[in-house]
Design a protein around this motif. Structure first.
Motif, mmCIF file in Angstrom:
data_model
loop_
_atom_site.group_PDB
_atom_site.id
_atom_site.type_symbol
_atom_site.label_atom_id
_atom_site.label_comp_id
_atom_site.label_asym_id
_atom_site.label_seq_id
_atom_site.Cartn_x
_atom_site.Cartn_y
_atom_site.Cartn_z
ATOM 1 N N HIS A 137 15.434 17.804 24.544
ATOM 2 C CA HIS A 137 15.275 16.480 25.147
ATOM 3 C C HIS A 137 14.990 15.424 24.081
ATOM 4 O O HIS A 137 15.387 14.269 24.224
ATOM 5 N N LEU A 138 14.283 15.809 23.014
ATOM 6 C CA LEU A 138 14.055 14.877 21.918
ATOM 7 C C LEU A 138 15.383 14.486 21.279
ATOM 8 O O LEU A 138 15.611 13.313 20.956
ATOM 9 N N LEU A 139 16.288 15.451 21.119
ATOM 10 C CA LEU A 139 17.603 15.156 20.565
ATOM 11 C C LEU A 139 18.370 14.207 21.485
ATOM 12 O O LEU A 139 19.080 13.306 21.012
ATOM 13 N N LEU A 140 18.218 14.377 22.796
ATOM 14 C CA LEU A 140 18.891 13.484 23.736
ATOM 15 C C LEU A 140 18.412 12.049 23.551
ATOM 16 O O LEU A 140 19.225 11.112 23.579
ATOM 17 N N VAL A 141 17.122 11.860 23.331
ATOM 18 C CA VAL A 141 16.585 10.516 23.080
ATOM 19 C C VAL A 141 17.211 9.931 21.822
ATOM 20 O O VAL A 141 17.595 8.746 21.787
ATOM 21 N N ILE A 142 17.350 10.753 20.780
ATOM 22 C CA ILE A 142 17.951 10.290 19.531
ATOM 23 C C ILE A 142 19.413 9.910 19.751
ATOM 24 O O ILE A 142 19.900 8.904 19.214
ATOM 25 N N ILE A 143 20.118 10.682 20.573
ATOM 26 C CA ILE A 143 21.520 10.361 20.871
ATOM 27 C C ILE A 143 21.616 9.064 21.662
ATOM 28 O O ILE A 143 22.525 8.254 21.444
ATOM 29 N N TYR A 144 20.666 8.831 22.566
ATOM 30 C CA TYR A 144 20.623 7.555 23.281
ATOM 31 C C TYR A 144 20.491 6.402 22.280
ATOM 32 O O TYR A 144 21.189 5.379 22.391
ATOM 33 N N LEU A 145 19.598 6.550 21.318
ATOM 34 C CA LEU A 145 19.431 5.514 20.293
ATOM 35 C C LEU A 145 20.714 5.336 19.486
ATOM 36 O O LEU A 145 21.090 4.209 19.131
ATOM 37 N N ALA A 146 21.396 6.448 19.225
ATOM 38 C CA ALA A 146 22.640 6.367 18.460
ATOM 39 C C ALA A 146 23.703 5.599 19.229
ATOM 40 O O ALA A 146 24.492 4.852 18.638
ATOM 41 N N PHE A 147 23.742 5.764 20.552
ATOM 42 C CA PHE A 147 24.729 5.029 21.354
ATOM 43 C C PHE A 147 24.403 3.538 21.380
ATOM 44 O O PHE A 147 25.310 2.701 21.369
ATOM 45 N N ILE A 148 23.123 3.187 21.431
ATOM 46 C CA ILE A 148 22.758 1.774 21.336
ATOM 47 C C ILE A 148 23.207 1.226 19.989
ATOM 48 O O ILE A 148 23.797 0.140 19.894
ATOM 49 N N SER A 149 22.956 2.005 18.948
ATOM 50 C CA SER A 149 23.363 1.604 17.603
ATOM 51 C C SER A 149 24.866 1.448 17.490
ATOM 52 O O SER A 149 25.362 0.553 16.808
#
Length: 398
Positions: free
Chosen positions: A3-15
């Motif tokens: 789930h932590l990785l999912l949060v990071i991927i969410y940030l990557a999509f915003i980026s």
């Protein structure tokens, strides 16, 4: 950890979305400083798109060799470097140079992240992740506008976004140990590559060539589907305001406002689509989206005036919302997890080709015939997209 990785991927999509609207927001200041024609923005966007197409087509080879985590981290680092290059540029030609790593980085991260999420997460996350892209795409121009309205220069706006990208790059490199493929998904070899491998491991999968990918049943159909989707979305986004103002008699201010609501509709629609995927599968969501797009286009044909056309545009935006993420999410199920990265790579490339070619083509038609062809143009693209998607389902039915 997953789930932590999912949060990071969410940030990557915003980026991923942050830089997309910067050029349009900053160009009125940039072209005057560079003393070039206003149309030169098209040159920059074409270079970026060309780099994106090239890196999308290489995504299968890169991801198999380095793993999705490293590809994502390095790609974001490339875009961060390109944004800083933009921020220190004082003439047009260096801008063209920095557009190359900008496009190469964007294509690689787009294909790698989309495939990783399609393999490992539920459809709702794909919709919400693309909603996060919309958040980034909206925030980028806002940051640039805030800088310019505060008396700053466009270089500062690019530098601000570049700093955000550098922060994300650091997070992505720190998160590399989290990028693990689940067992049994057909990408075990890529995982071993990313983890360092072992002497007893089987040989890694061989990346597919473009001709091998095209020969896969359904590949041509999904490529045309993606081409049509981005052609429709980008044509609507680029020409809607002009159509409303010139053909429907809507004021230019109102037309510009409702054209922006088209993209807001896509973003909000993807947020809602995430919840709808709890009830409907990918195919049902895609058909629902296409039906809404059709309803929005048909409103343009009715003699109901400008207000109805405005409503039709918003409905088209809502209809666009589930199509892109659900087609991507369905790729491993339709083609197999072992070929999904290759297929998603050509999907991304086809999407950018549609973005490059079809909006300018409508511009030529509007200029030489009439802008009233706008709904007819969208309708033809929609029909082709529907036929190709239905044919895709028949060819990949198991």
């Amino acid at each position: 950890m997953f789930h932590l990785l999912l949060v990071i991927i969410y940030l990557a999509f915003i980026s991923l979305g942050l830089p997309d609207g910067l050029l349009g927001a900053a160009w009125p200041s940039m072209y005057q400083e560079f003393q070039v024609p206003v149309s030169y923005a098209g040159i920059i966007s074409m270079i970026i798109a060309g780099g994106t197409i090239v890196s999308s087509l290489q995504s299968d080879r890169l991801t198999l060799r380095f793993g999705p985590g490293r590809v994502t981290a390095v790609s974001v680092a490339m875009t961060a470097a390109a944004l800083f290059g933009f921020s220190v540029t004082r003439s047009f030609l260096p801008l063209c140079f920095w557009a190359v790593p900008y496009g190469l980085g964007a294509g690689s991260v787009d294909a790698a992240l989309n495939n990783y999420v399609a393999l490992h997460y539920a459809s709702r996350h794909m919709s919400w992740l693309h909603c996060m892209w919309g958040v980034g795409a909206s925030a980028g121009p806002y940051i640039m506008g805030y800088v310019l309205s505060g008396g700053g220069i466009w270089n500062t706006g690019y530098r601000c976004i570049g700093l955000l990208q550098i922060a994300l790059t650091a997070i992505l490199f720190l998160s590399l140990p989290l990028w693990r493929d689940r067992p049994g998904n057909g990408r075990d070899s890529a995982t071993r590559q990313e983890e360092g491998g072992g002497a007893g491991d089987p040989a890694p999968a061989v990346p597919l060539s473009l001709m091998q990918i095209i020969a896969i049943p359904g590949a041509r159909e999904v490529m045309v589907t993606f081409f049509c989707y981005c052609a429709l979305e980008q044509t609507a986004g680029l020409w809607a305001a002009s159509y409303l103002a010139l053909h429907e008699g809507v004021s230019t201010e109102a037309a510009a406002f409702f054209a922006s609501l088209f993209f807001i509709g896509i973003t909000a629609g993807r947020a809602a689509s995430g919840f709808l995927t709890l009830r409907f599968n990918d195919t049902q969501m895609i058909r629902l989206g296409l039906a809404l797009i059709l309803a929005g286009i048909l409103i343009f044909f009715l003699p109901l005036g400008g207000n109805a056309a405005l409503a039709g545009l918003i409905i088209i935006g809502l209809g666009c919302a589930p199509v892109y993420p659900c087609v991507i999410h369905s790729t491993p199920a339709l083609f197999g997890a072992d070929r999904s990265q290759a297929i998603i790579g050509v999907q991304m490339a086809s999407a950018y080709v549609g973005t490059c070619l079809m909006p300018p083509l409508f511009g030529l038609l509007a200029n030489h015939i009439s802008i009233s062809l706008f709904p007819f143009y969208l309708f033809v693209i929609l029909v082709l997209m529907f036929l190709m998607h239905e044919r895709l389902l028949k060819k990949t039915r198991r």
